[in-house]
Every structure is written in C-alpha cells, then in structure tokens.
Write an enzyme that holds these catalytic residues in place. Structure first.
Site, PDB file in Angstrom:
ATOM      1  N   LYS A  68       0.800  -1.229   0.000  1.00  0.00           N
ATOM      2  CA  LYS A  68       0.000   0.000   0.000  1.00  0.00           C
ATOM      3  C   LYS A  68       0.833   1.279   0.000  1.00  0.00           C
ATOM      4  O   LYS A  68       0.356   2.327  -0.458  1.00  0.00           O
ATOM      5  CB  LYS A  68      -0.975   0.007   1.183  1.00  0.00           C
ATOM      6  CG  LYS A  68      -2.088  -1.025   1.058  1.00  0.00           C
ATOM      7  CD  LYS A  68      -3.101  -0.881   2.172  1.00  0.00           C
ATOM      8  CE  LYS A  68      -4.217  -1.905   2.033  1.00  0.00           C
ATOM      9  NZ  LYS A  68      -5.291  -1.718   3.024  1.00  0.00           N
ATOM     10  N   ASP A 104     -10.080   2.821   1.757  1.00  0.00           N
ATOM     11  CA  ASP A 104     -10.190   2.271   3.111  1.00  0.00           C
ATOM     12  C   ASP A 104     -10.838   3.267   4.062  1.00  0.00           C
ATOM     13  O   ASP A 104     -11.649   2.892   4.917  1.00  0.00           O
ATOM     14  CB  ASP A 104      -8.808   1.891   3.659  1.00  0.00           C
ATOM     15  CG  ASP A 104      -8.286   0.589   3.089  1.00  0.00           C
ATOM     16  OD1 ASP A 104      -9.107  -0.254   2.688  1.00  0.00           O
ATOM     17  OD2 ASP A 104      -7.057   0.399   3.049  1.00  0.00           O
TER      18      ASP A 104
END
Length: 285
Positions: A68, A104
């Site tokens: 990420k 997210d």
C-alpha cells in the site's frame, strides 16, 4: 472477446475476499467483466504495473499488504486523500496516468455514518494498532472531529502517526498494554457523546495472538469496531457484545471500501441494502 477486468494484488493474496465481493456485484448487475487475484511480490511490483498500464482491458487494481505504500513511487498521481494518508489501496488508469486512491478511509466510515451524522458534545476514538490500516482509520476519524487515543506497542510510533496525519489535533497516545489490565477509572457523563473502540491491528486474526482489551476501559455506550475478517466473530467483538456494547464487524469496512473501488473500476453503482445480506452469506459460505 476480451472483457474489462480489475484485480487485487498482494503477497500473500489467496486469502483476499475481494474477488467474491466484486464478482457478486458484476453478476447482480449483469456486467460483462471480471475481477481476479494476482500474486505480486515486492520485487515484481514495477513490472506488474508496467504490464497492466499497457493493457486496454485492465480497469485497475486493489492493493493489499504489503504494497500500500510501496506503490506510491510507481504511479503518476495521488488523490488528495491518499496523499494525506500516505497509503494507496486502489489504482485506476485515467487518461494515460495511473492514479492512486484510498477507499479504506470512506469504507471504514460507511457503517458509522448514521452516528457521525448526528451532533455530539464530544467524540473520542480509541484506535488500537499503528500499522497500515490504522493510518487510514486515524485520518478518517480525525476528519470527523474525533479526539483520538492511538495505542500501540511502540508509543513513539503512535505519536509520530498522529503528528503526521493530524498535526493540529489534540490527540493522545497510550501503550497497547495499558488496555489489557482492568481500570477503576470513573467515566464522566457520556450522554450526547460518541465513543468508539477500534481494533485496527491484526491481533485476534486467525493465526495471530489475541487482542487483550479489558472492557472497563470502554465508556458507557461505546461502539466496538473490529477490522479483522477471519474470524468474523472475534473474541474482542464477542466480549463487547457480552458486555452490552454495540459492535461493527470487519466485513462492513471490507464491503464499504470495495463499493468505492467498484464504482471506479466498472463505472456502476453496486447493489447494496438487502443485497448486502446475500453478499455476506456468500462471503461466509
């Protein structure tokens, strides 16, 4: 005939539930598309993105651990939220560029939205964990006016995270061990307040040590939120339920973040509401 496709990349990747979620929505909407897993190791990340950049059928990818943050140096542009969080979980090809997003944060907030849309005298969140998921969660909660207590094994790392993500906020840090032992702290009146207790770590996940949290640290009326999805009913959530607290499980965030990604991949709004019941059944089958 080639069909448009998206995928999820990570190392390991076999555990990802994303293909089930996106596959369900494609099926429900009758879209001719596909969503796959791709096992990509750290040393293959640059080659993967170079190959996909040249593929006209590729609509993008979700990015899971441990990539990420590593993908940021390999893409062309960051959405402002992803830049603030310092982590990307969705990459979309746009006008010849690879653009990084973070779904997210909005995905985490989705099940809390009915509460967050209310007015409160005070909002506090105890966020347990300082890893990649915690970055998005802390940034999201700070944007909702929450005072945050960031708890980690390394208190200095927790403080650095808060200073980076919300330097103007009046937040606090604590050792994760602090919450393991009982406290006799007498909470003040919580009427009109919003209190969250969030497990943003992998503790309690299958194969990981349990999360030690004594319920005496939770103010009355707290909402417990665990991002772990395997098992879905963690000891942390079961203990909270037994003590009479409201709970939110990890599938809520997983489905919420996938919703935002799906819209960008396939240009369609996924079916939610009653469809979530059927999707959850498929995920748990």
């Amino acid at each position: 005939m080639n069909v448009p496709y998206a995928e999820v990349i990570g190392d390991p990747i076999i555990q990802s539930k994303s293909p089930v979620i996106h596959g369900f929505w494609l099926e429900q909407l009758g879209i001719a598309g596909d969503y796959r897993r791709a096992h990509v190791k750290a040393d293959g990340l640059a080659d993967y993105l170079a190959a996909r950049r040249a593929d006209p059928d590729w609509r993008g990818c979700n990015v899971t651990m441990p990539h990420k943050q590593a993908v940021i140096a390999l893409i062309d542009r960051l959405d402002p939220l992803a830049a603030r969080i310092g982590a990307v979980n969705t990459i979309i090809p746009e006008n010849g560029e690879l653009v990084g997003y973070n779904t997210d944060a909005p995905g985490f907030l989705e099940p809390l939205r009915p509460l967050l849309d209310q007015t409160h005298y005070f909002r506090m969140a105890r966020v347990l964990g300082t890893g990649g998921a915690a970055r998005a969660i802390i940034a999201a909660l700070a944007g909702e006016g929450m005072v945050i207590v960031a708890a980690g094994r390394n208190v200095e790392k927790a403080r650095a995270l808060l200073d980076e993500l919300d330097p103007a906020g009046e937040h606090h840090v604590a050792s994760l061990d602090h919450f393991a032992d009982a406290t006799d702290f007498d909470f003040d009146d919580r009427e009109g307040c919003l209190d969250l207790v969030v497990n943003a770590s992998s503790l309690g996940m299958s194969g990981q040590p349990p999360l030690a949290f004594d319920m005496t640290h939770a103010p009355p009326g707290s909402v417990f939120y665990d991002i772990v999805t395997s098992p879905l009913e963690t000891n942390f959530l079961n203990a909270a339920k037994a003590a009479g607290f409201r709970t939110v499980d990890g599938l809520a965030m997983l489905i919420g973040q996938a919703d935002h990604a799906f819209r960008r991949f396939f240009g369609a709004v996924p079916p939610r509401g009653e469809a979530d019941v059927n999707l959850r059944a498929r995920l748990l089958a």
